[in-house]
Motif scaffolding. Structure first.
Motif, short mmCIF file in Angstrom:
data_model
loop_
_atom_site.label_atom_id
_atom_site.label_comp_id
_atom_site.label_asym_id
_atom_site.label_seq_id
_atom_site.Cartn_x
_atom_site.Cartn_y
_atom_site.Cartn_z
N SER A 145 28.36 -31.61 10.55
CA SER A 145 29.59 -31.12 9.93
C SER A 145 30.78 -31.14 10.88
O SER A 145 31.92 -31.32 10.43
N ALA A 156 32.02 -33.40 -1.61
CA ALA A 156 31.32 -32.40 -0.82
C ALA A 156 31.67 -30.99 -1.27
O ALA A 156 30.80 -30.12 -1.37
N THR A 201 29.90 -29.98 -4.50
CA THR A 201 28.49 -29.60 -4.39
C THR A 201 28.32 -28.12 -4.07
O THR A 201 27.26 -27.55 -4.33
N PRO A 240 27.70 -29.03 3.14
CA PRO A 240 29.03 -29.09 2.50
C PRO A 240 29.89 -27.86 2.78
O PRO A 240 31.11 -27.96 2.93
#
Length: 217
Positions: A31, A53, A56, A94
């Motif tokens: 990330s 992202a 989600t 995410p």
């Protein structure tokens, strides 16, 4: 002591620690560069990938439990700590990307990197030596968020495991509630305290980063 001996809570507790720390480290590993790319770089499909992202995060994961189980079954990741770690890493990724990209975009001025480039640093060198240290508050907040999410996760561990050897404490308490120990409140409360203690300790160690990190995001 009954909770450790009667229900092998040592194994459950150890599994929770292992999968939570591993999922946190893996999610940060992917990330941090991903969020930096979304915040700083301009490439085709950047907005589409970022909003995908973000979407989600709001997606009801219960809907895809059967397809996920089938994929993990084919890959041989059912009833393994590796499978749980992979699932939890994907689950929290995410959210950490969303958190960190906001900090990279608003919390760190671009002219800092421009000054580093003028001083002779490469883009990667400027990121590693200047941007990343300045991002410690956001990274600390993301690490805390990832750890708490992985530690408290029930769905994926419950779906992907059936053996007690790979069960985490969160799921173990579910089975303790369904056993005859339901009337033994001392054992049940001991299990709850053990489940709550590590997140509290982790938060105490990283709380000074959380406010700064969330404020910058």
């Amino acid at each position: 002591m009954n909770i450790w001996e009667q229900f092998d809570f040592v194994t459950f507790f150890r599994n929770s620690v292992v999968v939570s720390i591993a999922a946190t480290l893996i999610s940060l590993l992917f990330s941090i560069p991903g969020a930096y790319a979304f915040a700083r770089l301009d490439f085709p499909g950047r907005k589409f990938l970022f909003y995908t992202a973000v979407f989600t995060i709001m997606f009801p994961w219960i809907v895809i439990t059967i397809p996920v189980y089938e994929v993990f079954f084919v890959l041989g990741l059912i009833n393994t700590l590796t499978g749980i770690i992979v699932a939890l890493s994907i689950f929290v990724l995410p959210q950490t990307i969303w958190l960190l990209q906001g900090f990279f975009r608003q919390g760190i001025p671009e002219n800092i990197e421009e000054a580093a480039l003028i001083d002779g640093h490469t883009e990667i060198g400027a990121f590693l030596r200047i941007v990343l240290p300045l991002s410690a508050p956001a990274v600390g907040a993301a690490a805390l968020f990832s750890f708490l999410t992985a530690w408290n996760n029930f769905l994926w561990v419950f779906v992907l495991t059936s053996d007690e050897d790979v069960r985490t404490a969160t799921v173990a308490i579910h089975f303790i509630l369904g056993s005859d120990v339901l009337r033994e409140w001392n054992i049940l409360m001991a299990a709850v305290v053990l489940l709550v203690a590590p997140p509290v300790v982790f938060y105490g160690l990283s709380q000074r980063y959380v406010g700064e990190g969330l404020g910058g995001a």
